[in-house]
Every structure is written in structure tokens, then in C-alpha cells.
Scaffold this active site. Structure first.
Site, mmCIF file in Angstrom:
data_model
loop_
_atom_site.group_PDB
_atom_site.id
_atom_site.type_symbol
_atom_site.label_atom_id
_atom_site.label_comp_id
_atom_site.label_asym_id
_atom_site.label_seq_id
_atom_site.Cartn_x
_atom_site.Cartn_y
_atom_site.Cartn_z
ATOM 1 N N LYS A 1 -8.743 3.437 -2.596
ATOM 2 C CA LYS A 1 -9.244 2.918 -1.332
ATOM 3 C C LYS A 1 -10.586 3.572 -1.031
ATOM 4 C CE LYS A 1 -7.555 1.959 3.367
ATOM 5 N NZ LYS A 1 -6.364 2.074 4.248
ATOM 6 N N CYS B 1 -4.983 -2.616 2.799
ATOM 7 C CA CYS B 1 -4.960 -2.605 4.263
ATOM 8 C C CYS B 1 -6.302 -3.062 4.855
ATOM 9 C CB CYS B 1 -4.572 -1.204 4.725
ATOM 10 S SG CYS B 1 -4.065 -1.065 6.457
ATOM 11 N N GLU C 1 0.839 -1.194 0.000
ATOM 12 C CA GLU C 1 0.000 0.000 0.000
ATOM 13 C C GLU C 1 0.880 1.252 0.000
ATOM 14 O OE1 GLU C 1 -3.826 1.495 2.565
ATOM 15 O OE2 GLU C 1 -2.087 0.867 3.726
#
Length: 349
Positions: free
Chosen positions: A127, A161, A45
Site C-alpha cells: 500500500k 482500501c 485487505e
């Protein structure tokens, strides 16, 4: 398409807050993975220009100088750093996924890109919901960012994540026929949920629930990271060193790769046999024969959600305010060429 191939997950330290240098390091690692026989390699990430670890170690006022520097290193989805990586994928005939801080207009996003072995971009996503303090620095994605794409090695999806903890995210990708999952994380420090073994368990469960192979990649914090975050004189820096936990899991939840020490940079590999998914789906297919759509249903709004939707004057008159419009750099522009186009700098027009 062959059902067996070699996959790789990166555990490495970025060149903190230096997008160009981290892109160069990416190319080096891509070449290394390809030389080892890998056909797919996963990066962490926010790999470019590194995860903003200063948000963990400084208060809100103290982070401002870091934020300014970090924002200057965010990259465009069609920028030269991306093109360099796409060329590397094509040159070495390897698919790859990486996280990056994307600048679109004046907003940053926690983005991921999946590039196939021919250099063509298959996924460009953001995200959906930055976690905790990340919301101070990054904007949100939308339903269009839940994507699975057919690649040279199989159907690949990706999440960042804590997105891997969200049950409906998992369900959405499983429903798209995901076979290989890219689970991109920062370093495993700063919170009980970010302990390496906890993240490992999260990814094992993801593999079992969705019947996929999971490639988990993480960053590492070394002495250069300690210096970049300027925490030498504030804390015991040893507590922030390391954080690496790259792993590859099978749909049976078993570890398929070797593991590295938390402070070690490197790449872990595993032989992937997609025929294992037949047994996994026979046993448990949560979006197929093991589902109950008459009891539970999931609705996904995949429409893009721009901040501004414009309605053009139907009479075609020129708007005198046009001269006052912001520069392209001040607004978010949808890049229609970002998906499915060969790299511009690799001998293609």
C-alpha cells in the site's frame, strides 16, 4: 485465451492475529471457490493475520500490547504461509489475490500478492500510503507497487482500501491495460467513508472510470473478533459485528454478483465476460482515445525507494565493521525470487 470465466470475492472472518490458522482458512476457501468453478478469487485487505481493528477501539497507550502481538504475526513474502497458499492455487488451478501484513526487516507493510493458477507469483505490492492510524503500524510503499500483470484470466491489478479513491492510482493501473481489478477492504465499520454503500459506490465509479470488472472483498467481524479486540466491556459489541460487503461490479457499474448479509461469511460469484470491455473502451477510454495528453500528463516514478542505498568501497578492502552488521532479520532484504517462481513446497526445486 477464453474471454469468459467465473470470478469470486471473499467475505469472511480471519483467524484474528493468527497467521498460520488464517493461511489454513485461506486454503479451504480457495478450494471452495475452485469447486464452484471460479478461476479467480479475491481476499480482503490484511487478510493475514486480520485487520488491526483494535486501532479503532483503543487509545494509543492501550493498543501497545495488541501491537506487539500483531507484529509477531506479520509474515515474510517468502514465508511458509505464502508457500501454502501458492500450492493451493496450483493444486486447484485458480488465480488468487490476498492481503497480508508483511514483515521486511523490522517494518511492517500493508501488502497484497497476486498468484496465478500455476502457482507463480505475478504481483507483490505494498500500500502506497497507509490511511490515518494505519501509519502508526505500517510503512509506505513506492511507485514500484503500482502493478498490473497478465494472468490466466486477463490483466489484473490490485489496490488496498482507500487507494481505490486516489485518482492517479486508478489512472496508473488503467494505463497498464487493467481488465480485472482487485479492490481489497477491511470490514465496513468505524467511519462514514467505511459504510458499505459508500464503498460500493466507490467501486462502481472505479469500474466505470477505468472500464474494468471490480472484485471487492471484505472481512467480517464476528464474536471471535470482538473477543480478540477485547471490547466486550467497553462498548456495545453489537455495533462492531458484521461489516461484510463483498461485491463484483461490471464496467457498466452494475452489480454482477449476489450479495451476503453483513454478518455472513461466504463467497460471492459472477460470470465475467471480457468482451464487455470492448463496449466500455469504445464509450470511454480515459488513458486512450478519450485522454488529452497535450493538456494533462501523469509522471510515475516506479523506482524502488530503499531506506538505505550502499556505495561499496571501490578498492575492495574488507570493511572491519562487517562483523558488526545487523542480522538479516534486522534489515529489509529485496527478495529476488518472490516473483515468477514456482512454489518450493509443491514438488519443485
Amino acid at each position: 485465451m477464453d474471454t469468459t470465466f467465473k470470478a469470486a470475492a471473499v467475505q469472511a472472518e480471519p483467524v484474528w492475529m493468527d497467521a498460520a490458522a488464517t493461511a489454513d482458512k485461506t486454503v479451504t476457501l480457495v478450494a471452495k471457490a475452485a469447486a464452484a468453478g471460479a478461476q479467480l478469487v479475491a481476499f480482503p485487505e490484511l487478510w493475514i493475520p486480520g485487520y488491526p481493528g483494535f486501532m479503532l477501539t483503543h487509545n494509543q497507550t492501550e493498543t501497545l500490547p495488541f501491537i506487539i502481538k500483531y507484529r509477531k504475526q506479520a509474515i515474510a513474502a517468502d514465508g511458509p504461509e505464502i508457500e501454502k497458499i501458492r500450492c493451493a492455487a496450483q493444486e486447484h488451478n485458480i488465480a488468487l489475490s490476498f492481503g497480508y501484513s508483511e514483515r521486511a526487516g523490522r517494518t511492517l507493510y500493508m501488502s497484497q500478492m497476486l498468484i496465478d493458477a500455476d502457482g507463480i507469483t505475478k504481483i507483490r505490492r505494498r500500500k502506497l500510503k497507509p490511511t490515518r492510524f494505519e501509519r502508526e503500524l505500517f510503512g509506505e510503499g513506492d511507485g514500484s507497487d503500482l502493478q498490473v500483470a497478465q494472468t490466466s484470466v486477463g490483466r489484473v491489478g490490485a489496490l488496498n482500501c482507500a487507494e481505490n479513491l486516489q485518482s492517479l492510482n486508478k489512472f496508473a493501473l488503467a494505463a497498464e491495460g487493467e481488465q480485472i481489478h482487485i479492490s481489497a477492504w477491511p470490514f465496513t465499520l468505524g467511519s462514514p467513508v467505511l459504510v458499505g454503500d459508500s464503498i460500493g459506490a466507490i467501486n462502481q465509479v472505479y469500474a466505470a472510470e477505468t472500464g474494468t470488472f471490480v472484485l471487492m472483498s471484505t472481512q467480517v467481524v464476528g464474536p471471535t473478533g470482538i473477543a480478540a479486540f477485547e471490547i466486550e466491556d467497553r462498548y456495545n459489541p453489537n455495533q462492531y459485528l458484521g461489516g461484510g460487503y463483498a461485491r463484483i461490479y461490471g464496467p457498466d457499474m452494475q452489480l454482477k454478483s449476489k450479495s451476503l448479509s453483513p454478518t455472513e461469511e461466504g463467497i460471492v460469484y459472477a460470470e465475467i465476460d471480457l468482451s464487455m470491455l470492448e463496449a466500455a473502451k469504445y464509450s470511454l477510454d480515459p488513458t486512450g482515445h478519450y485522454s488529452r495528453p497535450d493538456v494533462f500528463s501523469v509522471s510515475i516514478n516506479r523506482q524502488r525507494q530503499p531506506a538505505v542505498s550502499e556505495v561499496i568501497d571501490s578498492n575492495g578492502d574488507e570493511d572491519p565493521r562487517a562483523a558488526c552488521e545487523p542480522d538479516e532479520g534486522d534489515r529489509e532484504v529485496v527478495i529476488s525470487t518472490a516473483i515468477g517462481v514456482l512454489p518450493r513446497y509443491c514438488g519443485h526445486s
